[in-house]
Design a protein around this motif. Structure first.
Motif, mmCIF file in Angstrom:
data_model
loop_
_atom_site.group_PDB
_atom_site.id
_atom_site.type_symbol
_atom_site.label_atom_id
_atom_site.label_comp_id
_atom_site.label_asym_id
_atom_site.label_seq_id
_atom_site.Cartn_x
_atom_site.Cartn_y
_atom_site.Cartn_z
ATOM 1 N N TYR A 23 0.854 -1.323 -0.231
ATOM 2 C CA TYR A 23 -0.034 0.051 0.092
ATOM 3 C C TYR A 23 0.830 1.302 0.075
ATOM 4 O O TYR A 23 0.545 2.038 -0.687
ATOM 5 N N TRP A 27 1.217 3.998 -2.934
ATOM 6 C CA TRP A 27 1.085 5.472 -2.585
ATOM 7 C C TRP A 27 2.150 6.494 -3.136
ATOM 8 O O TRP A 27 2.078 7.502 -3.357
ATOM 9 N N PHE A 44 -6.190 6.589 -1.338
ATOM 10 C CA PHE A 44 -5.216 7.031 -0.619
ATOM 11 C C PHE A 44 -5.251 8.374 -0.014
ATOM 12 O O PHE A 44 -6.193 9.076 -0.601
ATOM 13 N N SER A 50 2.206 10.921 3.458
ATOM 14 C CA SER A 50 3.135 9.841 3.174
ATOM 15 C C SER A 50 4.515 10.375 3.779
ATOM 16 O O SER A 50 5.342 9.275 3.955
#
Length: 83
Positions: A23, A27, A44, A50
């Motif tokens: 994931y 992303w 996302f 992030s």
């Protein structure tokens, strides 16, 4: 030998880690190259997270390691003998 519960817990942790890695990789690595109006973006968070989420996780991990080390050192503390 590990029991069935231990093995199931281990497999669960490995699967969770693999899913989290995939994931996060999609992303961070793939999503910047996908058009912003594509439907994949709805699964996302925004790109700022992030960086924020792994940073926060690292801080929490370091705090837990430090707390564990402090507790172990505190419990193993032996006062010096006074003659």
């Amino acid at each position: 030998m590990a029991t069935g519960v231990d093995r199931a817990a281990g497999v669960g942790l490995v699967v969770f880690s693999l899913l989290l890695f995939v994931y996060y990789s999609v992303w961070v690595v793939v999503l910047p190259f996908v058009d912003s109006d594509h439907g994949l973006h709805q699964y996302f968070l925004s790109r700022e997270y992030s960086v924020i989420l792994p940073g926060a996780a690292a801080v929490v991990l370091l705090l837990c390691i430090g707390a564990f080390t402090a507790v172990v050192m505190w419990k193993n503390h032996r006062p010096k003998k006074v003659d």
